[in-house]
Design a protein around this motif. Structure first.
Motif, short mmCIF file in Angstrom:
data_model
loop_
_atom_site.label_atom_id
_atom_site.label_comp_id
_atom_site.label_asym_id
_atom_site.label_seq_id
_atom_site.Cartn_x
_atom_site.Cartn_y
_atom_site.Cartn_z
N VAL A 293 0.84 -1.20 0.00
CA VAL A 293 0.00 0.00 0.00
C VAL A 293 0.88 1.25 0.00
O VAL A 293 0.63 2.21 -0.74
CB VAL A 293 -0.95 0.01 1.22
N ALA A 294 1.93 1.25 0.82
CA ALA A 294 2.81 2.42 0.89
C ALA A 294 3.50 2.67 -0.45
O ALA A 294 3.70 3.82 -0.85
CB ALA A 294 3.84 2.23 2.00
N GLU A 295 3.85 1.60 -1.15
CA GLU A 295 4.48 1.77 -2.46
C GLU A 295 3.52 2.48 -3.41
O GLU A 295 3.91 3.41 -4.14
CB GLU A 295 4.88 0.41 -3.04
N ALA A 296 2.26 2.06 -3.38
CA ALA A 296 1.26 2.71 -4.25
C ALA A 296 1.05 4.16 -3.84
O ALA A 296 0.90 5.05 -4.69
CB ALA A 296 -0.06 1.93 -4.19
N ALA A 297 1.06 4.43 -2.52
CA ALA A 297 0.90 5.80 -2.04
C ALA A 297 2.07 6.66 -2.51
O ALA A 297 1.89 7.77 -3.02
CB ALA A 297 0.78 5.82 -0.52
N LEU A 298 3.29 6.13 -2.34
CA LEU A 298 4.48 6.89 -2.74
C LEU A 298 4.47 7.14 -4.25
O LEU A 298 4.73 8.27 -4.71
CB LEU A 298 5.73 6.11 -2.33
N ASP A 299 4.16 6.11 -5.04
CA ASP A 299 4.11 6.28 -6.50
C ASP A 299 3.12 7.37 -6.89
O ASP A 299 3.37 8.16 -7.80
CB ASP A 299 3.66 4.96 -7.17
N THR A 300 1.98 7.39 -6.21
CA THR A 300 0.92 8.33 -6.58
C THR A 300 1.26 9.75 -6.12
O THR A 300 1.02 10.72 -6.86
CB THR A 300 -0.43 7.89 -5.94
N ILE A 301 1.82 9.87 -4.92
CA ILE A 301 2.04 11.20 -4.34
C ILE A 301 3.30 11.86 -4.91
O ILE A 301 3.32 13.07 -5.14
CB ILE A 301 2.13 11.09 -2.80
N ASN A 302 4.35 11.08 -5.13
CA ASN A 302 5.62 11.67 -5.55
C ASN A 302 5.64 11.98 -7.05
O ASN A 302 6.47 11.48 -7.79
CB ASN A 302 6.79 10.77 -5.17
N THR A 303 4.69 12.82 -7.45
CA THR A 303 4.59 13.26 -8.85
C THR A 303 4.43 14.77 -8.83
O THR A 303 3.87 15.32 -7.87
CB THR A 303 3.35 12.65 -9.53
N PRO A 304 4.89 15.46 -9.87
CA PRO A 304 4.74 16.92 -9.90
C PRO A 304 3.27 17.34 -9.80
O PRO A 304 2.95 18.34 -9.14
CB PRO A 304 5.32 17.31 -11.26
N GLU A 305 2.36 16.57 -10.41
CA GLU A 305 0.94 16.95 -10.39
C GLU A 305 0.42 17.01 -8.97
O GLU A 305 -0.22 17.98 -8.56
CB GLU A 305 0.08 15.97 -11.19
N VAL A 306 0.67 15.94 -8.20
CA VAL A 306 0.13 15.91 -6.84
C VAL A 306 0.84 16.94 -5.96
O VAL A 306 0.21 17.70 -5.23
CB VAL A 306 0.22 14.49 -6.22
N LEU A 307 2.17 17.01 -6.04
CA LEU A 307 2.91 17.93 -5.15
C LEU A 307 2.58 19.39 -5.48
O LEU A 307 2.36 20.20 -4.58
CB LEU A 307 4.41 17.67 -5.24
N ASN A 308 2.50 19.73 -6.78
CA ASN A 308 2.10 21.10 -7.12
C ASN A 308 0.66 21.38 -6.73
O ASN A 308 0.31 22.49 -6.34
CB ASN A 308 2.30 21.36 -8.62
N GLY A 309 -0.17 20.34 -6.84
CA GLY A 309 -1.57 20.49 -6.45
C GLY A 309 -1.72 20.82 -4.97
O GLY A 309 -2.64 21.54 -4.57
N VAL A 310 -0.80 20.31 -4.15
CA VAL A 310 -0.83 20.61 -2.72
C VAL A 310 -0.65 22.11 -2.49
O VAL A 310 -1.35 22.73 -1.69
CB VAL A 310 0.27 19.81 -1.97
N LEU A 311 0.27 22.71 -3.25
CA LEU A 311 0.53 24.13 -3.06
C LEU A 311 -0.65 24.98 -3.55
O LEU A 311 -0.99 26.00 -2.95
CB LEU A 311 1.84 24.51 -3.78
#
Ligand code: PLP
Length: 406
Positions: A293-311
């Motif tokens: 599960v953590a691997e899937a979370a990391l794969d999904t979160i560690n992308t420019p789309e998600v990280l920029n979306g946070v900001l």
């Protein structure tokens, strides 16, 4: 599947140890940033299971990883290794300063490992006199006896008998107070780069650089507790990546599993070498289900789309809170970073964060507090903008409700 027995909130007081005081409603289902209780009432989730559900509830990538692994292999123990743990460790080391990973089941356990490792590292490199651990006032590092003693609130560690020794507390963001405590007998300094439980208190960049310098001068390890700030929460994969300060050991949990219990300690090969075979361990640490599960979370979160979306979401949250504040003059400031924000109640409302939290739940909004003076928001990193806007409408109603009562 067998029939489940009916349960209600009253049963909690009958059968559960009374160390928690949960809300009256019982959530039964979640999807994205919405949750439904036993009565079918819907809530918007700005709490994210206390900064855990980083991808909301039942994110398809996590559900799919969990279901896939559930059909493959659940548990082996650390007598053998497993594929999900190896893949996750490889991805964590590729994405960070670290070269080695130790898996645990929670934030406290990751910190426990970090502190034990620091003591071993110091003992083996410098001798038994180098054992002092320094943390900071208001810090929170978990609830095991070691981590709670290291934490900055003695009320959490009092009353359990003799405490682990050689632990001192300096004042956060006050380099002189740290300098006064430090010596060559300091083995480690542990801190959150942004204090969560203590009230969403950001560290000064100059303070962080100063801590790094003092640690280097005294051959002490710098441990970053990123249990709450890690895995995209602040808009970078880890909060240390906002600055030029790199810790020696980093701990991560909460968002790492997106709701599945998992924690990890990251460090260099040289430091890791002091946890030799047999020095530390955990039955479940590195469990295949958790790591998948953590691997899937990391794969999904560690992308420019998600990280920029946070900001972007950070900006929207601040705009919405500013509009509410314009109407009600409630907050002295909104602080924090990314999807870890704290609205600080001004003098007139000090000590009353819990009232706003309860009124929010009344209005269909799950929020959090961080101490008596701060309302905390730690929603999903991918919460839809519409849910933010609608959630803030509910929060505004909650504010009106509190104000009308007085
Ligand atoms: C939540 C938290 C912990 C403890 O994590 P658990 O999983 O509850 O053991 C430790 N450090 C920080 C900064 C936290 O926010």
């Amino acid at each position: 599947m067998s029939e489940y027995m009916q349960v209600d909130r009253a049963l909690f007081d009958q059968v559960m140890v009374p160390n928690y005081a949960p809300a009256p409603m019982i959530p039964v289902r979640g999807q994205g940033s919405r949750v439904w209780d036993q009565q079918g009432r819907e809530y918007i989730d700005f709490a994210g299971g206390i900064a855990v559900n980083a991808l909301g509830h039942c994110h398809p990538a996590l559900v799919s990883a969990l279901k896939h692994q559930a059909d493959q292999l659940w548990h082996l123990s650390n007598v053998m290794t497993n594929e999900p743990a190896l893949r996750l460790a490889k991805k964590l080391t590729d994405a960070t300063f670290a070269e080695k990973v130790y898996f645990a089941n929670s934030g406290a356990e990751a910190n426990e490992a970090a502190l034990k490792l620091a003591r071993r590292w110091a003992l083996e490199n410098f001798g038994a006199q180098k054992q002092q651990i320094i943390s900071f006032g208001k810090s929170f590092h978990g609830r095991t006896f070691f981590t709670v003693t290291v934490g900055g609130q003695s009320s959490y560690s009092d009353g359990f008998g003799p405490k682990p020794a050689a632990i001192d507390h300096a004042e956060y963001n006050n380099l002189d107070s740290l300098k006064a405590l430090m010596s060559d007998n300091t083995c480690a300094v542990i801190l959150e780069p942004l204090q969560g439980e203590g009230g969403i208190i950001p560290a000064d960049p100059a303070f962080l650089r100063g801590v790094r310098t003092l640690c280097d001068q005294h051959n002490a390890l710098m441990i970053y507790d990123e249990v709450q700030t890690g895995v995209g929460r602040t808009g970078k994969l880890y909060a240390y990546m906002h600055s030029d300060v790199t810790p020696d050991i980093l701990t991560t949990a909460k968002s790492l599993g997106g709701g599945f219990p998992v924690g990890a300690m990251l460090t260099s090969t040289a430091i890791a070498s002091h946890l030799k075979v047999g020095t530390h361990g955990s039955t479940y640490g590195g469990n295949p289900l958790a790591c998948a599960v953590a691997e899937a979370a990391l794969d999904t979160i560690n992308t420019p789309e998600v990280l920029n979306g946070v900001l972007q979401r950070d900006q929207l949250f601040r705009r919405e809170l500013a509009a509410i504040n314009e109407q009600y003059q409630l907050f002295s400031e909104v602080r924090g970073q990314g999807m870890l924000l704290g609205a600080v109640l001004n003098d007139q409302f000090k000590g009353r964060s819990r009232e706003f939290f309860l009124a929010a739940a009344d209005q269909g909004l799950l929020a959090l507090v961080a101490g008596p003076d701060v309302i905390r928001f730690a929603p999903s990193l991918v919460i839809p903008e519409q849910d933010i806007v609608e959630g803030m409408q509910r929060f505004a109603k909650a504010v009106a409700q509190v104000l009308n009562q007085h």
